[in-house]
Every structure is written in C-alpha cells, then in structure tokens.
Design an enzyme around this catalytic site. Structure first.
Site, PDB file in Angstrom:
ATOM      1  N   MET A   1       0.857  -1.177  -0.025  1.00 41.74           N
ATOM      2  CA  MET A   1      -0.104   0.077  -0.012  1.00 41.74           C
ATOM      3  C   MET A   1       0.957   1.300   0.021  1.00 41.74           C
ATOM      4  SD  MET A   1      -3.243   1.350  -0.197  1.00 41.74           S
ATOM      5  CE  MET A   1      -4.183   0.327   0.170  1.00 41.74           C
TER       6      MET A   1
ATOM      7  N   VAL B   1       0.915   1.823   7.356  1.00 42.69           N
ATOM      8  CA  VAL B   1       1.156   0.663   8.377  1.00 42.69           C
ATOM      9  C   VAL B   1       0.027  -0.313   8.953  1.00 42.69           C
ATOM     10  CG1 VAL B   1       3.116   2.118   8.883  1.00 42.69           C
ATOM     11  CG2 VAL B   1       1.084   2.093  10.593  1.00 42.69           C
TER      12      VAL B   1
ATOM     13  N   GLU C   1      -2.863  -2.385  10.521  1.00 44.86           N
ATOM     14  CA  GLU C   1      -4.073  -1.778  11.056  1.00 44.86           C
ATOM     15  C   GLU C   1      -4.302  -2.024  12.344  1.00 44.86           C
ATOM     16  OE1 GLU C   1      -7.411  -0.574   8.540  1.00 44.86           O
ATOM     17  OE2 GLU C   1      -5.550   0.411   9.396  1.00 44.86           O
TER      18      GLU C   1
ATOM     19  N   LYS D   1      -0.769   3.167  15.089  1.00 40.36           N
ATOM     20  CA  LYS D   1      -0.909   4.457  14.283  1.00 40.36           C
ATOM     21  C   LYS D   1      -1.042   5.684  15.447  1.00 40.36           C
ATOM     22  CE  LYS D   1      -3.787   2.157  11.069  1.00 40.36           C
ATOM     23  NZ  LYS D   1      -2.997   2.406   9.695  1.00 40.36           N
TER      24      LYS D   1
ATOM     25  N   SER E   1      -8.370   1.310   7.057  1.00 34.64           N
ATOM     26  CA  SER E   1      -9.360   0.843   6.258  1.00 34.64           C
ATOM     27  C   SER E   1     -10.920   0.907   7.025  1.00 34.64           C
ATOM     28  CB  SER E   1      -9.294  -0.503   5.864  1.00 34.64           C
ATOM     29  OG  SER E   1      -8.041  -0.452   4.950  1.00 34.64           O
TER      30      SER E   1
ATOM     31  N   HIS F   1      -8.259   7.173   2.616  1.00 38.84           N
ATOM     32  CA  HIS F   1      -8.187   5.811   2.446  1.00 38.84           C
ATOM     33  C   HIS F   1      -8.077   5.291   0.964  1.00 38.84           C
ATOM     34  CE1 HIS F   1     -10.763   1.796   2.307  1.00 38.84           C
ATOM     35  NE2 HIS F   1      -9.461   1.412   2.383  1.00 38.84           N
TER      36      HIS F   1
ATOM     37  N   ASN G   1     -16.303  -0.110   3.102  1.00 34.18           N
ATOM     38  CA  ASN G   1     -16.100  -1.377   3.891  1.00 34.18           C
ATOM     39  C   ASN G   1     -17.036  -1.571   4.795  1.00 34.18           C
ATOM     40  OD1 ASN G   1     -13.580  -1.893   2.364  1.00 34.18           O
ATOM     41  ND2 ASN G   1     -12.341  -1.243   4.056  1.00 34.18           N
TER      42      ASN G   1
END
Length: 401
Positions: A15, A91, A93, A98, A120, A141, A191
């Site tokens: 990502m 990085v 999840e 974070k 996400s 995102h 999502n």
C-alpha cells in the site's frame, strides 16, 4: 489553502509503495520511511519494478519513469521531515501502532503539517487524539494498488478543519483520483457496506448455497468478482483479524464461521494456495470437496437447515443488503448523498458500471419494490440486520433518493 509539494509516506509495503507512486506520478515529491533498511529497499525495488512494468506497457515514457523515480527518495534522517507538507501512514491496522506513529513524528514536523491515515476501518477520531492539532488530521483511504485504483475515501473526522479537507481534496484532484467524502464509522462508506454484502454471502452458505454458486450468480449480475474469490485474493485472514478487534455483537458471527475455520486450518486464500477454493501454480481456482464438506459440517453444528437457493435470492440478499446498509449510512450522515455511495461502489468494489451503483440500481428497479423486499427479509431472515433504513422508506415514498 496549502499547496502540497512534499509528502512523507510511512510504510513501504504494497500500500505505501503504491501511495508513493501515486503522489510521484502527480509531480509531488515523496520521502519514503520504513523501520528497517531491508524493508525500505524492498519497497524501493517494488516501486522500480512497477515503473518498469508501466514503461513496458506504454503507460510511462522512459523520461516520465525517470522523473517519477527521482521524486521518491528514502528518508534516513528525521530532520528531513521539516520539508514535509503532509505525512500519510500506511502501516499495520492497529490503533496503538498508528497513534504511537503520529505522536512520535510530531516533534520532527512543522506545526501546519497535514496528518493522514490510510486506515480501512479504524476510528479516526480516536487516532486524532494522538496529535496536538487534530484539526490537521483526516483519513485518506486509498484502494490497492493505490497508484492504479482511482477511488479514495476522504474521511472527515470530528475535528478536521475545512482548510485541511479542502487542501487534500484539491491534491487528489491534481492526482486525478475520484474522491468521496465520508464521515467516521467502522469501515466508512465502502467497507461498512461490503461487510453487509459479505454477511449475506456467508449466511447463504449456511442456508444451502455453495461458494461457486454465489460467486457465479453475482458475476452474472455484473460484479467484477464474486465475494469468495475476492476474500481469497485479499486474504481471508485480513477479515479474521479485523473481526477479532470488534465488540461482541458488532457483526453476524454465523456468517463468518466458515471463513474463520478456514483461516484456523491454514487456508488463508491465494497466498497459501487454498482458501474457499484451491489454486494451481497459475493462480486458477478450483473447487475443493473438503470445503463443501466443511460448510455442511458447520451448518449442522449450528442447526442450520440447508435448502435449494436460487440465483435470484443470492442477488437480492447481497445487493439489497448493500443498498439498505447505505440507507443507514445516509441516515447517520456518513455519506452525503446516494450518488456518493454509487461512486464508491462502481470505482472501488467492482459494481457493474452499467447498473450505476447499488443506489441507482435500486431506483431503476423500483424503490418501493426494493423496500418491500427488505421488509420481507426482515421477516424471514430476522430484523437485526434487515431493519429498513429511514432513507429507503423516504425514497420509496418519493420514488427517488
């Protein structure tokens, strides 16, 4: 409005590398950060390979490729962060990871730096408590691969300033991304809706359908891939780990019993050569009788009565679950319009463009008929997940969203 000239990307995995390429391709300078030199070099090698592939396909000229690669530089000294207008993390999840990341970089960045998280589904309001200026933080995102997928959900947190939001939206326009603003909730627009879609697919397994039948019915409807082929591709363990972070009752446990059992037996999808399907060396999927036996076994353990399932029921339950969940998202003000929902699903989730998105499809089919179908499912499947949204009731009466 601040002009974003230099961005720091934290995380050089799939990502992060894609995000770095997306920025560099739009003429933005990128500093790429990683915890280890090995990880950093892997990321840089991956970026170089992607650019070489693009040159081979005629997407970039050699000169353009050289310019892009020159715009992405590894960062080895934190003093370099003083030149950064925006820092985006890509990085693992995990909330604590974070928050620690943003808190740790504050002392090295300018006061007006924009903080962006590529999460996400995590609560961005909670992430924002780690920084002294939460008005500078928002969610950005990207969808993987970030340098190719056009959609970006921009998550407007409770304390995000109008200037921060408009600056990032302007940057994404420069990058030729299709950006949609979302409020904060678990999974944001896309999502969160996709969880409802996958929920019905999982329950249909318990009811008597097979992965192949469900996938075929939905690809015949027009979806780019079926739900089980998708989770095999992305990794069944990704959802498994996400669900373990949720509170009891936050999702329909029975819908994911097969997913969880597959992960616990080492079948995590394509990356392990086996998930809902088996995969040969060429990546072609094949049915596995052992998976069908496992589904029947779990259904029996749960006392689920299996029956013949029609393709029409598969389509109605999966697609109308998307539509009704989107209605609740509209009720809560997470999405600003039904059109925004459709933009997300057409550009990020493989919804058939010819059908316009789940909301346009429902309106074309007849919102009153869709509302009756949702009420029917609330009766036959239970009201917990099929409670009709207020937005759907209002739309059914008006004949449009």
């Amino acid at each position: 409005m601040t002009e974003i000239r230099t961005v720091a990307v934290v995380g050089a995995g799939t990502m992060g590398s894609g995000i770095a390429l997306a920025f560099a391709g739009a003429g933005v300078n990128v500093l790429l950060l990683e915890n280890s030199e090995d990880a950093l070099q892997r990321g840089l090698s991956s970026i170089a390979a992607s650019v070489d592939k693009a040159v081979g396909r005629g997407i970039f000229t050699p000169a353009k490729a050289e310019t892009i690669l020159a715009a992405i530089q590894p960062m080895r000294d934190k003093s370099e962060l003083q030149s950064v207008d925006m820092l985006i993390e890509a990085v693992f999840e995990d909330m604590q990871v974070k928050q620690k990341l943003f808190a740790g970089y504050q002392q090295h960045c300018r006061d007006n730096v924009i903080w962006a998280t590529n999460t996400s589904y995590l609560d961005i309001n909670e992430i924002a408590t780690a920084v002294e200026r939460p008005e500078n933080l928002l969610g950005v995102h990207f969808f993987s691969p970030a340098n190719i997928m056009p959609l970006v959900e921009v998550v407007d947190a409770d304390k995000t300033s109008t200037e921060t939001l408009s600056t990032v939206m302007n940057l994404l326009k420069k990058m030729r991304k299709i950006s949609v603003i979302s409020g904060v909730c678990h999974g944001f627009i896309g999502n969160r809706m996709y969880q409802a879609y996958q929920r019905e697919a999982g329950l249909l397994l318990m009811n008597g359908a097979t992965p192949r039948q469900i996938d075929k019915a939905l690809t015949d409807f027009g979806m780019a891939m079926g739900p089980f082929a998708v989770v095999d591709m992305s990794g069944i363990d990704i959802g498994y780990m996400m669900r373990q972070s949720l509170a009891e009752g936050a999702y329909e446990k029975h819908a994911f019993l097969v997913h969880d059992r597959l992960v616990e037996t080492g079948r995590k999808g394509r990356k392990t050569g086996a998930g809902f399907y088996n995969y040969d060396d060429g990546g072609h999927l094949q049915d596995d009788p052992a998976v069908l036996e496992l589904i029947e076994q779990i259904a029996a353990e749960q006392g689920a009565e299996r029956r013949e399932i029609s393709d029409a029921e598969i389509i109605d339950r999966c697609i109308l679950a998307l539509m009704n969940e989107a209605g609740h998202i509209l009720d809560e003000g997470i999405a600003r319009s039904a059109a925004d929902v459709d933009v997300v699903f057409v550009n990020g989730y493989g919804f058939p463009r010819a059908k316009g998105g789940p909301m346009f499809y429902a309106q074309s089919r007849g919102l009153s008929a869709c509302a009756k179908k949702v009420a029917e499912f609330a009766s036959t499947q239970g009201p917990r997940w099929w409670r009709p949204s207020q937005a759907l009731a209002a739309a059914a009466e008006a004949g449009r969203w």
